[in-house]
Write a protein that holds these residues in place. Structure first.
Motif, PDB file in Angstrom:
ATOM      1  N   ALA A  52      30.691  54.324  35.547  1.00  0.00           N
ATOM      2  CA  ALA A  52      30.553  54.018  33.848  1.00  0.00           C
ATOM      3  C   ALA A  52      30.687  52.912  33.244  1.00  0.00           C
ATOM      4  O   ALA A  52      30.593  52.972  32.410  1.00  0.00           O
ATOM      5  CB  ALA A  52      31.662  55.788  34.105  1.00  0.00           C
ATOM      6  N   ILE A  53      31.606  52.495  34.038  1.00  0.00           N
ATOM      7  CA  ILE A  53      32.058  50.766  33.626  1.00  0.00           C
ATOM      8  C   ILE A  53      31.730  49.683  35.033  1.00  0.00           C
ATOM      9  O   ILE A  53      32.082  50.550  35.845  1.00  0.00           O
ATOM     10  CB  ILE A  53      33.305  50.875  33.222  1.00  0.00           C
ATOM     11  CG1 ILE A  53      34.461  50.965  33.712  1.00  0.00           C
ATOM     12  CG2 ILE A  53      33.778  51.882  31.384  1.00  0.00           C
ATOM     13  CD1 ILE A  53      35.795  50.873  33.474  1.00  0.00           C
ATOM     14  N   SER A  54      31.875  48.123  34.068  1.00  0.00           N
ATOM     15  CA  SER A  54      31.863  47.567  35.306  1.00  0.00           C
ATOM     16  C   SER A  54      33.299  46.637  35.502  1.00  0.00           C
ATOM     17  O   SER A  54      34.038  46.448  33.639  1.00  0.00           O
ATOM     18  CB  SER A  54      30.480  46.753  34.659  1.00  0.00           C
ATOM     19  OG  SER A  54      29.471  47.475  34.524  1.00  0.00           O
ATOM     20  N   PRO A  55      33.876  46.758  36.538  1.00  0.00           N
ATOM     21  CA  PRO A  55      35.257  45.922  36.071  1.00  0.00           C
ATOM     22  C   PRO A  55      35.032  44.844  36.007  1.00  0.00           C
ATOM     23  O   PRO A  55      33.629  43.780  36.355  1.00  0.00           O
ATOM     24  CB  PRO A  55      35.600  45.950  37.893  1.00  0.00           C
ATOM     25  CG  PRO A  55      33.943  46.525  38.837  1.00  0.00           C
ATOM     26  CD  PRO A  55      32.942  46.951  37.820  1.00  0.00           C
ATOM     27  N   THR A  56      36.060  43.571  35.271  1.00  0.00           N
ATOM     28  CA  THR A  56      35.530  42.571  34.829  1.00  0.00           C
ATOM     29  C   THR A  56      35.497  41.667  36.546  1.00  0.00           C
ATOM     30  O   THR A  56      35.758  40.872  35.953  1.00  0.00           O
ATOM     31  CB  THR A  56      36.818  42.413  34.190  1.00  0.00           C
ATOM     32  OG1 THR A  56      37.435  43.092  33.083  1.00  0.00           O
ATOM     33  CG2 THR A  56      37.250  40.914  33.717  1.00  0.00           C
ATOM     34  N   SER A  57      36.748  42.229  36.692  1.00  0.00           N
ATOM     35  CA  SER A  57      36.831  41.632  38.230  1.00  0.00           C
ATOM     36  C   SER A  57      36.670  42.764  39.332  1.00  0.00           C
ATOM     37  O   SER A  57      37.334  43.222  39.153  1.00  0.00           O
ATOM     38  CB  SER A  57      37.540  39.865  38.666  1.00  0.00           C
ATOM     39  OG  SER A  57      38.961  40.265  38.506  1.00  0.00           O
ATOM     40  N   GLY A  58      36.267  42.238  40.565  1.00  0.00           N
ATOM     41  CA  GLY A  58      37.275  43.013  42.032  1.00  0.00           C
ATOM     42  C   GLY A  58      35.513  43.562  42.885  1.00  0.00           C
ATOM     43  O   GLY A  58      34.409  42.706  42.088  1.00  0.00           O
ATOM     44  N   GLU A  59      36.023  44.301  43.515  1.00  0.00           N
ATOM     45  CA  GLU A  59      33.895  44.648  44.069  1.00  0.00           C
ATOM     46  C   GLU A  59      34.813  46.140  44.750  1.00  0.00           C
ATOM     47  O   GLU A  59      36.165  46.688  44.720  1.00  0.00           O
ATOM     48  CB  GLU A  59      34.427  44.129  44.866  1.00  0.00           C
ATOM     49  CG  GLU A  59      33.026  44.205  45.974  1.00  0.00           C
ATOM     50  CD  GLU A  59      32.613  43.323  47.664  1.00  0.00           C
ATOM     51  OE1 GLU A  59      31.988  42.847  46.822  1.00  0.00           O
ATOM     52  OE2 GLU A  59      33.600  43.437  47.839  1.00  0.00           O
ATOM     53  N   VAL A  60      33.480  47.176  44.720  1.00  0.00           N
ATOM     54  CA  VAL A  60      33.546  48.731  45.205  1.00  0.00           C
ATOM     55  C   VAL A  60      33.284  48.402  46.175  1.00  0.00           C
ATOM     56  O   VAL A  60      31.556  48.311  45.903  1.00  0.00           O
ATOM     57  CB  VAL A  60      33.526  49.517  44.198  1.00  0.00           C
ATOM     58  CG1 VAL A  60      33.864  50.556  44.358  1.00  0.00           C
ATOM     59  CG2 VAL A  60      34.377  49.514  42.620  1.00  0.00           C
ATOM     60  N   ARG A  61      33.629  48.737  47.269  1.00  0.00           N
ATOM     61  CA  ARG A  61      32.755  48.995  48.427  1.00  0.00           C
ATOM     62  C   ARG A  61      32.304  50.521  49.016  1.00  0.00           C
ATOM     63  O   ARG A  61      33.590  50.992  49.271  1.00  0.00           O
ATOM     64  CB  ARG A  61      32.759  48.572  49.195  1.00  0.00           C
ATOM     65  CG  ARG A  61      32.499  46.518  49.040  1.00  0.00           C
ATOM     66  CD  ARG A  61      33.623  45.818  49.964  1.00  0.00           C
ATOM     67  NE  ARG A  61      32.823  45.902  51.424  1.00  0.00           N
ATOM     68  CZ  ARG A  61      31.816  44.977  51.229  1.00  0.00           C
ATOM     69  NH1 ARG A  61      31.510  44.075  50.573  1.00  0.00           N
ATOM     70  NH2 ARG A  61      31.029  44.492  53.132  1.00  0.00           N
ATOM     71  N   LEU A  62      30.907  51.239  49.359  1.00  0.00           N
ATOM     72  CA  LEU A  62      31.173  52.217  49.517  1.00  0.00           C
ATOM     73  C   LEU A  62      30.022  52.511  50.959  1.00  0.00           C
ATOM     74  O   LEU A  62      29.176  51.947  51.451  1.00  0.00           O
ATOM     75  CB  LEU A  62      29.598  53.323  48.741  1.00  0.00           C
ATOM     76  CG  LEU A  62      29.553  54.478  49.007  1.00  0.00           C
ATOM     77  CD1 LEU A  62      31.324  55.370  48.478  1.00  0.00           C
ATOM     78  CD2 LEU A  62      29.097  55.700  47.553  1.00  0.00           C
TER      79      LEU A  62
END
Length: 296
Positions: A52-62
């Motif tokens: 729903a939002i994009s992080p300013t930095s960092g990573e989401v992994r699935l």
């Protein structure tokens, strides 16, 4: 096996940092509790997970891969917010069937069972539903989905105690099927009942992550002591909190790193009974927040 992994998620809105360097993982077939008061950053983190939002930095992994490399990753996630909004002119049953069709699920028997157990009237239009009934529609749809990651953000808001227990039962059932659950809540007793591991967030930062048993070192031990003697001196010892004594019984909390000293002191008294109560998640949570607010 890691189903979801967050690596250093930071989200800024102008000069305000909502979450900073948030990292944790959720494993296959586990319930992961995500706790903190309103405004701590729970919902912002979840919104980053679901895209729903994009992080300013960092990573989401699935499933080990960045979600940015998986255009269809949301099909693996079922999300229920704390305030569900539905199409007002559709009935609850129509909404549930719509989500079933979207996921390719044709198990009407399970649908009818869930509707019955959650005591939902599926023939009423959504605009007539209370907050709790809207919540039921979303929960039923989530439990019917083929998603392997279920995300619940304050899911029992608006539910009565009976429906809360129904929700708890289906969370554990989903877990037994190998699904992973992210349970975000400020209701500590709910998380304590269901979660295998927890993360505590304060002011946008993760301050502790682990199994409940692994966090006992930062909690306080609850003692009940029966004695005819006055234990006021024990109550004044460093690390002793909420001391009270009445009618031959004293009750108090002791910081985990002061237990040895307190037990040594108690040996000098005539004790008729000594009972240790198990620590609670609330003890861990409040100790962190008391420290953060400057309370003793």
């Amino acid at each position: 096996m890691s189903v979801l992994e967050l690596k250093g998620i930071t989200k800024r809105f102008g000069k305000f940092t909502a979450v900073e360097e948030v990292s944790f993982e959720i494993r296959e077939g586990e319930v992961f509790g995500f706790i903190g008061p309103n405004g701590a950053g729970k919902s912002t983190t979840i919104r980053a997970i679901i895209g729903a939002i994009s992080p300013t930095s960092g990573e989401v992994r699935l499933h080990g891969k960045p979600v940015t490399a998986q255009p269809d990753y949301r099909k693996h996630i079922a999300y229920v917010p704390g305030d569900v909004q539905l199409w007002p002119n559709l009935t609850g049953g129509e909404v549930i069937r719509f989500f079933m069709e979207m996921s390719g699920n044709a198990d009407t028997e399970k649908m009818e069972t869930l509707i019955r157990e959650f005591r939902l009237d599926p023939k009423k239009k959504c605009k007539t539903y209370s907050k709790g009934n809207r919540q039921k529609v979303a929960l039923i749809s989530a439990f019917l989905s083929d998603a392997d990651l279920l995300i619940f953000d304050e899911p029992t808001t608006g539910l009565d105690p009976l429906m809360e227990r129904t929700f708890h039962r289906h969370v554990l059932s989903a877990k037994s099927e190998g699904k992973s659950i992210l349970l975000s809540s400020h209701i500590l007793s709910e998380v304590e009942k269901l979660a295998d591991r927890i993360a505590i967030i304060r002011e946008g930062k993760i301050i502790e992550t682990g199994r409940f048993s692994e966090l006992k070192h930062i909690t306080r031990v609850h003692y009940l002591v029966r004695t005819p003697e006055d234990l006021a001196a024990v109550g004044r010892m460093e690390g002793v909190h909420e001391f009270r004594q009445e009618g031959g019984e004293a009750e108090f909390l002791v910081d985990a790193d002061r237990v040895k000293d307190v037990l040594a002191a108690l040996k000098r008294y005539e004790l008729e009974g000594l009972e240790t109560l198990p620590p609670k998640l609330e003890d861990i949570f409040m100790r962190y927040y008391d420290a953060g607010s400057g309370a003793s």
